[in-house]
Design an enzyme around this catalytic site. Structure first.
Site, PDB file in Angstrom:
ATOM      1  CD  GLU A  49      -3.181  -0.465   2.167  1.00  0.00           C
ATOM      2  OE1 GLU A  49      -3.065   0.553   2.870  1.00  0.00           O
ATOM      3  OE2 GLU A  49      -4.047  -1.329   2.349  1.00  0.00           O
ATOM      4  CG  ASP A  60      -3.830   8.865   7.536  1.00  0.00           C
ATOM      5  OD1 ASP A  60      -3.723   7.646   7.751  1.00  0.00           O
ATOM      6  OD2 ASP A  60      -4.085   9.352   6.427  1.00  0.00           O
ATOM      7  CE1 TYR A 175      -7.187  -1.291   6.403  1.00  0.00           C
ATOM      8  CE2 TYR A 175      -6.101  -0.359   4.490  1.00  0.00           C
ATOM      9  CZ  TYR A 175      -6.128  -0.634   5.848  1.00  0.00           C
ATOM     10  OH  TYR A 175      -5.079  -0.242   6.637  1.00  0.00           O
TER      11      TYR A 175
END
Ligand SMILES: Cc1ncc(COP(=O)(O)O)c(C=O)c1O
Lengths: 273, 399
Positions: A49, A60, A175
């Site tokens: 990734e 994040d 995911y």
């Protein structure tokens, strides 16, 4: 053509869980990005990734935020990230590369131009963290047109209706964000993650990768035993790379950190349900 | 209201708005949307909201005829919608009350907010205390410095102020950090967004909590002048005071709607915060809208003398009103805002917020070109006490 279906077919036959490290393109150094990708493969990465830096990475945690800021400070752009993938492909034709980033840089380039350029460069799948399936019709169409996999995220909070939407629109793999939080946060309840992943694999009929918060090989081994198709190692790796003094050391750090993961996944080979 | 019906069910204002967030937040937004819809149909909720606006906020606030400044300018009559007289000193409290009541209804005990100028942070801290909730406010390091009195106010009110050091250390980064908090504590936490931006349903919901500004102003204007205003003017950061003022006038074609962005040091310098005037559509903070971005889609740092306008995006409804031509968007520079700040202080005895001073600067520009029987209605979105340090520093004075 995406390499992801082939990868997961091979792994399923071998009963092995994929090791998928995440690194931010352009960090810890600009020039060292492509050599680092090769080092990840040498350390046992089954797919990579590659984080596309964005100025406002709202999903994040601090580790990847800082990596993103550093990469942008060095001049990393989406175009540059694609150039790196193309360079990586000169020596590696088989390891799938999944770009992970946010929608706006893609939108700035134009979804069609992006999809074409990404396919040409040798990208396999694309994760856009803030692109919800509901808003994704145009992007999904463009990615499919150029045989790239649109990969969506599912979370512990996702409803059955959303699982169904992702099943319809996504391809390659799904995911599974293993915690309610941002990248790099602490995760405790791995049992629940394992149960949820097993259920999702049945419902989706698609491989399920688990990520966000996996820090050690033992956890990866546990998830492999529970049947996850892939484990993504992000913040824990990026954090270690940030401390490297030069490109060579970054490659060594990556090797050293990933080898135990790779070992544990090999040991679980064939034991997967 | 006539023909105007925006947004659609998914929160789209034409091509703008929508919901662009990490998957973890989607269920929280769906839950919020359902709760909001239910609340709107519950007369008890609306009665409580309007009761609080009356008893706690102090509404209705006046529509004030700035007769002296209008006479000086020699043109249109300027009327000020006095949001600065609300409890906590800005329009932001309308929305904070609405969202806090909704949070309570949903059983969420912890409020989080982002803030730039600190006005929304103060408003959220205030309502959290009022309703017995916990409160955490995210604020960029740069804004903490220039709006220090509001930081202290929030702490006095019992809120925790988290200083954000990522990115450009201003409002956009505070918003990122608040979103990260929300993702992590989504079960017990309600995110009180301070403007008409963010993912659906925020732009619509925040507008609706602020529409009271325009509804009151409309009735007051009719009562005081016998007709509708010719022009409505408001500053646009995220665009909440402007949407609140504009919304009840959208279906009145005779009323010009003018939004004023922060021109900073001038559009030519690149140091400004004017996405509608200079930017292009993109996706940030959960919605599609006009953004200030570089050719690679990275969000640019902005500049404005007023922290509350220092934001590279804008509410999606403004993007729609711009494209359809229903509203016009212009800029006022730091310099022009400062002049307007002083003028209102000296001529009318009202010290305006630097944000609101941008709207005033525009009104002062337009008024002389108009007849004296015409009216300009200006949203005086907040009072200037919070800005006296900035103004003094600019004039070489340390307080
Ligand atoms: C007094 C005042 N006016 C205007 C604004 C800008 O926000 P908006 O454009 O959402 O009204 C702020 C924001 O902090 C403010 O404090």
């Amino acid at each position: 053509m995406s390499r992801l279906p082939g990868l997961f077919r091979t792994l399923r036959e071998a009963g092995r869980t994929a090791l998928v490290p995440f690194v931010t393109a352009g960090d810890p150094s600009f020039q060292g990005t492509v050599p680092l990708l090769h080092a990840l493969v040498s350390a046992g990465a089954d797919a990579i990734e590659l984080g596309v830096p964005f100025s406002d990475p709202m999903a994040d945690g601090p580790v990847i935020q800082r990596a993103s800021e550093r990469a942008l400070g060095r001049g990393a752009t989406l175009r540059q990230v694609l150039a790196w993938v193309q360079e990586f492909r000169e020596k590696n034709r088989h390891t799938p590369i999944i770009l992970m980033g946010y929608l706006n840089p893609v939108e700035a380039m134009g979804a069609e131009r992006f999809a074409e350029a990404a396919a040409t460069a040798g990208v396999d799948g694309v994760i856009l963290v803030d692109l919800t399936p509901e808003e994704s019709a145009h992007e999904v169409q463009m990615l499919h047109r150029f045989h790239l996999d649109p990969i969506f995220l599912l979370a512990p909070t996702s409803s059955p209706a959303r699982v169904a939407t992702v099943k319809r629109l996504g391809s390659g793999f799904v995911y599974y964000v293993s915690l309610r939080g941002i990248t790099g946060a602490e995760q405790q309840d791995w049992d629940e993650v394992a149960r949820r992943t097993a259920r999702l694999r049945q419902e989706l009929e698609m491989p399920v990768a688990v990520g966000f918060g996996i820090r050690d090989a033992a956890t990866a081994g546990y998830l492999a035993a529970a049947g996850c198709d892939a484990v993504v190692i992000g913040s824990a790796l990026v954090d270690r790379l940030a401390g490297a003094r030069d490109d060579r050391e970054a490659q060594e750090v990556a090797m050293e950190f990933l080898l135990p993961f790779s070992d544990v996944l090999s040991r679980h080979m064939g034991k997967r349900t | 209201m006539g023909q105007y019906h925006q947004p659609d069910e998914q929160g789209h204002f034409g091509p703008y708005g929508g919901r662009f967030v990490a998957e973890t937040l989607v269920p929280a937004l769906e839950e919020l949307q359902d709760a909001y819809r239910e609340a709107l149909e519950d007369p008890a909720f609306l009665a409580e909201f309007h009761g609080e606006l009356r008893q706690f906020v102090g509404r209705p606030n006046p529509l004030y005829h700035a007769a002296r400044v209008s006479r000086d300018l020699g043109g249109a009559q300027i009327y000020l919608k006095r949001e600065d007289l609300n409890h906590t000193g800005a329009h932001k409290i309308n929305n904070a009350v609405g969202q806090a009541l909704l949070a309570r209804r949903m059983g969420k005990r912890r409020l989080i907010a982002e803030t730039g100028a600190g006005q929304h942070g103060v408003a959220t801290a205030t309502v959290a205390t009022r309703y017995g909730m916990e409160c955490v406010v995210y604020m960029g390091e740069e804004d903490v410095r220039r709006q220090s009195s509001n930081v202290y106010r929030m702490r006095l009110l019992g809120a925790e102020v988290e200083v954000v050091t990522g990115g450009t250390r201003t409002l956009k980064d505070a918003l990122n950090e608040a979103l990260r908090d929300w993702v992590t504590h989504v079960d017990n936490t309600f995110y009180v967004i301070g403007t008409v931006a963010g993912p659906h349903p925020y732009p619509e919901m925040v507008r609706n909590f602020h529409r009271v500004i325009g509804e009151e102003a409309r009735a007051q204007c009719l009562e005081q002048t016998g007709r509708l205003p010719d022009i409505c003017v408001a500053c646009v950061g995220g665009g909440s005071n402007a949407m609140g003022l504009f919304y009840p006038f959208i279906d009145e074609p005779s009323v010009r709607l003018v939004g004023v962005e922060a021109g900073g040091l001038g559009l030519g310098t690149g140091k400004h915060a004017a996405p509608l005037c200079t930017g292009r559509p993109g996706v940030l903070h959960g919605n599609r809208t006009y953004l200030m971005e570089d050719p690679d889609g990275q969000i640019l740092a902005t500049h404005s003398i007023s922290a509350g306008l220092d934001y590279p995006g804008v509410g999606p409804e403004h993007a729609y009103l711009k494209d359809t031509g229903r509203a016009e968007y212009v800029v006022a520079t730091d310099e022009e805002a400062m002049e307007a700040f002083h003028r209102l202080s000296r001529v009318e005895g009202i010290i305006p917020a630097l944000e609101s001073s941008h709207a005033l600067a525009c009104a002062f520009r337009l008024a002389p070109q108009m007849r004296s029987d015409q009216t300009i209605l200006v949203s005086l979105s907040g009072r200037g006490d919070k800005d006296i340090h900035t103004v003094a520093a600019r004039e070489g004075i340390t307080l």
